[in-house]
Enzyme design. Structure first.
Site, PDB file in Angstrom:
ATOM      1  CB  SER A  68      33.022 -16.707  17.914  1.00 30.76           C
ATOM      2  OG  SER A  68      33.915 -15.723  18.374  1.00 30.76           O
ATOM      3  CB  ALA A  69      29.961 -21.667  18.408  1.00 26.83           C
TER       4      ALA A  69
END
Length: 390
Positions: A68-69
Site C-alpha cells: 500500500s505504499a
C-alpha cells in the site's frame, strides 16, 4: 553480520546504525532505505538478501513490491491532475465516470474516494482474480456496487478497492492508465525506478518476499484469553463478513500472490507498486520541493493535498487512522518525522513519506513481511532521522 552498502552524509550516521540494527535485532532479510534532505540524497543504504531461496544478494538496483505504499504514488498522480485543472475533487465522481451513478452514488465527490469515505470497501460478489487484473471488469463492478455505509459519514480503509476507484478516475480524466500516467509524468522526469505495472524486462531485479508467521494465532485463542485491547480486532478477523476481512477479499481467491508475474505486471494502484527506496524518497522530495529541476506539486496544491479529510476510528482497521486526499497523516503509531509529514505505509513494514517542515523525502522497502506491533523497523529508522535532524 549483514554488510551494509551505500553512503550517508555527515550527521546522518544514526540512520546507518538503525538500519544495521534492523538486520541484527529486528528481522530484516533484505532492505533499503533512502533519505532526501532539501532535494538532495543524504542516506542511500541497502543490504541483505533479495531471495532467501537462491541467496541472491540485495543490490542498489533491487526492486521491491511495497504493497500500500503504492497509494502515495497514485495520490500524487491524482493531485497533479487537480493542479492542472483537469480534476475537481469536489465534483461528483460521475462527472468523469458516468456509470458510477448506480446505487445512489450520483453525488459522491471524488474527494471521498481518495479519503476512504465512499463506503466502497468491498464487493457484494468478489471477482475472479483474472478479471480484477484485467481492470475493466473490476471498474465496472465498483461502479455498480452499493455503498456499505452512507458515503461521507465515516471512513474505513479501502485497502484493495481504492486503487481501482482512484485509478479509474485518473484514467477517465487523463486518457491514460494510472501506471502509464505515473511512468510518463512522474517516473520519467525524475528518473525513478518505480513501476505500477512491472515491465517484463525488470522482473529479474525484483526481490522475493518472505512472510513471518505470527508467534501466536490470536484467532485460535479463546476469546477471554485475547488481550482486551485487541478483542474487537480479533473478533473482526474471525468474522468473514466483517469489513476488516471483506476489504481484502474483493477477488476470488481472496489471497493474491504478489510474487506472481501476472500480478506484478498488472496495474493495481493500491497495492502492487514495485521499486526502490531511492525512487520513493526522490518522488516525495519532488512533491515538496525541487529535485534536479523537477517539482511535482506547487505549494498551494501541496497544502490542499495534505489537509486532513478523515480521522478517528477506522471502520476497517478498527483503530485510529488519519487521511488527507490519498495520503496517510501522522499518528501516535506512525509519527513519521513530524506533525506535518504525509505519505503511506505498506503491508509488512514498508514506509515512504515527505515532511515539508524538515525538507525530508523518505523511503524504506524490505522483503521480510512482518505484521503487528512487533515490527519496529520503519519506526526505528524515522526515529534515527529525527535524531539526525536534531
Amino acid at each position: 553480520m549483514t554488510t551494509i552498502n551505500g553512503e550517508v552524509a555527515a550527521g546522518f550516521e544514526p540512520v546507518r546504525e538503525a538500519f544495521a540494527a534492523n538486520f541484527t535485532h529486528h528481522g530484516d532479510i533484505g532492505a533499503a532505505v533512502c533519505v532526501y534532505w532539501h532535494g538532495r540524497p543524504v542516506v542511500d543504504l541497502w543490504g541483505g538478501v533479495a531471495d532467501v531461496d537462491t541467496g541472491r544478494p540485495w543490490t542498489q538496483g533491487t526492486l521491491q513490491l511495497v504493497y500500500s505504499a503504492t497509494k502515495g504514488a497514485t495520490a500524487t498522480a491524482a493531485h497533479m491532475l487537480v493542479e492542472r485543472g483537469m480534476l475537481d475533487l469536489d465534483a461528483p465522481v460521475a462527472k468523469y465516470w458516468p456509470e458510477f451513478t448506480a446505487n445512489g452514488k450520483a453525488d459522491v465527490p471524488v474527494r471521498w474516494l481518495l479519503s476512504h469515505q465512499a463506503g466502497l470497501v468491498a464487493l457484494d460478489e468478489p471477482l475472479p482474480l483474472a478479471e480484477a487484473l484485467a481492470w475493466d471488469p473490476m471498474a465496472a463492478a465498483l461502479a455498480a456496487q452499493r455503498p456499505l455505509w452512507t458515503p461521507g459519514t465515516a471512513h474505513g480503509y479501502h485497502g484493495r478497492t481504492w486503487g481501482w476507484l482512484v485509478g479509474e478516475v485518473i484514467r477517465r480524466v487523463s486518457g491514460r492508465s494510472p501506471g502509464r500516467f505515473f511512468a510518463e509524468e512522474i517516473a520519467g522526469p525524475l528518473g525513478l525506478d518505480f513501476f505500477i505495472g512491472l515491465p517484463t524486462s525488470k522482473r529479474e531485479r525484483v526481490s522475493r518476499m518472505a512472510y513471518q508467521r505470527p508467534a501466536v494465532d490470536l484467532t485460535a485463542v479463546p476469546a477471554e484469553e485475547v488481550p482486551e485491547e485487541l478483542r474487537e480486532q480479533v473478533a473482526a478477523w474471525r468474522d468473514p463478513n466483517s469489513f476488516s476481512n471483506r476489504a481484502f477479499a474483493v477477488t476470488d481467491p481472496a489471497a493474491i500472490d504478489f510474487d506472481a508475474p501476472e500480478v506484478q505486471a498488472a496495474e493495481l494502484p493500491s497495492s502492487n507498486g514495485i521499486g526502490t527506496a531511492q525512487a520513493l524518497a526522490r518522488m516525495y522530495a519532488a512533491v515538496i520541493g525541487e529535485v534536479d529541476g523537477v517539482r511535482l506539486l506547487a505549494p498551494e496544491a501541496l497544502a490542499a493535498a495534505t489537509e486532513e479529510q478523515a480521522g478517528g476510528k477506522d471502520r476497517v482497521l478498527l483503530f485510529p487512522s488519519r487521511f488527507s486526499t490519498g495520503y496517510m497523516l501522522p499518528t501516535d503509531d506512525n509519527p513519521m518525522t513530524g506533525p506535518n509529514a504525509f505519505g503511506h505505509t505498506g503491508r509488512g513494514g514498508s514506509l515512504a513519506f515527505a515532511d515539508p517542515e524538515h525538507g525530508i523525502g523518505f523511503g524504506y522497502v524490505m522483503n521480510h513481511i512482518i505484521s503487528g506491533s512487533d515490527d519496529v523497523r520503519a519506526a526505528s529508522l524515522t526515529e534515527a532521522v529525527r535524531k539526525a535532524l536534531a
